[in-house]
Design a protein around this motif. Sequence first.
Motif, PDB file in Angstrom:
ATOM      1  N   ALA A 262      -3.818   1.018  -6.486  1.00  0.00           N
ATOM      2  CA  ALA A 262      -4.990   1.754  -6.950  1.00  0.00           C
ATOM      3  C   ALA A 262      -6.203   1.478  -6.060  1.00  0.00           C
ATOM      4  O   ALA A 262      -7.099   2.316  -5.941  1.00  0.00           O
ATOM      5  CB  ALA A 262      -5.307   1.372  -8.402  1.00  0.00           C
ATOM      6  N   VAL A 263      -6.209   0.306  -5.426  1.00  0.00           N
ATOM      7  CA  VAL A 263      -7.316  -0.071  -4.542  1.00  0.00           C
ATOM      8  C   VAL A 263      -7.147   0.566  -3.170  1.00  0.00           C
ATOM      9  O   VAL A 263      -8.056   1.234  -2.654  1.00  0.00           O
ATOM     10  CB  VAL A 263      -7.404  -1.605  -4.398  1.00  0.00           C
ATOM     11  CG1 VAL A 263      -8.470  -1.995  -3.384  1.00  0.00           C
ATOM     12  CG2 VAL A 263      -7.688  -2.251  -5.752  1.00  0.00           C
ATOM     13  N   ILE A 264      -5.979   0.381  -2.572  1.00  0.00           N
ATOM     14  CA  ILE A 264      -5.795   0.829  -1.186  1.00  0.00           C
ATOM     15  C   ILE A 264      -5.482   2.321  -1.078  1.00  0.00           C
ATOM     16  O   ILE A 264      -5.321   2.843   0.028  1.00  0.00           O
ATOM     17  CB  ILE A 264      -4.708  -0.004  -0.473  1.00  0.00           C
ATOM     18  CG1 ILE A 264      -3.375   0.097  -1.208  1.00  0.00           C
ATOM     19  CG2 ILE A 264      -5.144  -1.456  -0.384  1.00  0.00           C
ATOM     20  CD1 ILE A 264      -2.255  -0.697  -0.555  1.00  0.00           C
ATOM     21  N   SER A 265      -5.449   3.005  -2.208  1.00  0.00           N
ATOM     22  CA  SER A 265      -5.323   4.465  -2.170  1.00  0.00           C
ATOM     23  C   SER A 265      -6.684   5.122  -1.942  1.00  0.00           C
ATOM     24  O   SER A 265      -6.760   6.324  -1.672  1.00  0.00           O
ATOM     25  CB  SER A 265      -4.718   4.986  -3.482  1.00  0.00           C
ATOM     26  OG  SER A 265      -5.593   4.741  -4.577  1.00  0.00           O
ATOM     27  N   LYS A 266      -7.746   4.332  -2.054  1.00  0.00           N
ATOM     28  CA  LYS A 266      -9.111   4.840  -1.875  1.00  0.00           C
ATOM     29  C   LYS A 266      -9.503   4.777  -0.403  1.00  0.00           C
ATOM     30  O   LYS A 266      -8.912   4.040   0.388  1.00  0.00           O
ATOM     31  CB  LYS A 266     -10.089   4.042  -2.724  1.00  0.00           C
ATOM     32  CG  LYS A 266      -9.725   3.939  -4.203  1.00  0.00           C
ATOM     33  CD  LYS A 266      -9.611   5.312  -4.849  1.00  0.00           C
ATOM     34  CE  LYS A 266      -9.283   5.200  -6.337  1.00  0.00           C
ATOM     35  NZ  LYS A 266      -9.066   6.522  -6.967  1.00  0.00           N
TER      36      LYS A 266
END
Length: 305
Positions: A262-266
Amino acid sequence: MVDIEKIGKINISYEMGKTEIKNDLNRNDSLSEENTGVLYENNFNKDTLCSIQEAKVKVAVNNQQLQNFLSGLGFYKGAINGDFSSDASKKAISNFQKVYGLNVDGKMTDKTRKKLQEVHNMYSRVSTGKELTALASNSNLGLDYIEKQNLAKIWTFLRVGMGFTKNQAAGICGNFYNESKFSSDNAQEQKGGKYKNDHDSGYTFSTDDKVGYGIEQWTVPDVKKTLKNTAKEMGVNVSDINAQLVTVRKEIEKTRINDWKAVISKTTYNEVSDAFLDNVEKPKQKNYAQRRAYSKKIYDALKNF
């Protein structure tokens, strides 16, 4: 091993790469794997005429440089002698391989050497740059020497070790700063003023005391057990920055895959900062604006690295 009497003189040049020796009889031989170095013949003007014994000296000098790289990154604590067969060298190489996601065999393989050079180059540029000095000043983040060097190591790990973008690295680092100020021996401040400093040497690590610890302020027992076991595997203290970077890698790749996805998809540092707070940190009170501000400062300072 090479037969010195038969080979005699050889033409060599050396840089980071594969160990190879070629003589005037067009015969190829290699030095022992323990002394993997950087020797091969080419057509450049830097070719040198030397004996096999001299070639081994050049390999040792190069290996000393690699040991210096490992030492500067906090992995190696032995003598700088070019010997990769020592326990200290094998431990340092293994721990470096753990942090940077390589096959862990304790050997200075070509792949390990190449990655070490890449990591050293990034860390050296960041840690000695005027940008980090300005960022660490009291008018900005107010980092002491250890925290400043830890930030350089964290940034290098996120960029070179994990392949994250500058925006992603900045958003994550903004949260690490909010949590621990990049202090790997930071224990969560308790009521009554307990553990109120950046560096809490008086804290006795426990997996079930509900006290946040380290750069990510790990609190949950299972997560703190991961840090404890990782440090034990590496033969270092739980406060070691590299043990904590391996723990972060384990979270990303194994134990908290969905949270970190969820973090590195941003893409922007603001989005990454918010996603880290929501999915990884999950505090009761969420200070989005403050963490975004830290992330922006870090991005603005380190965006060229």
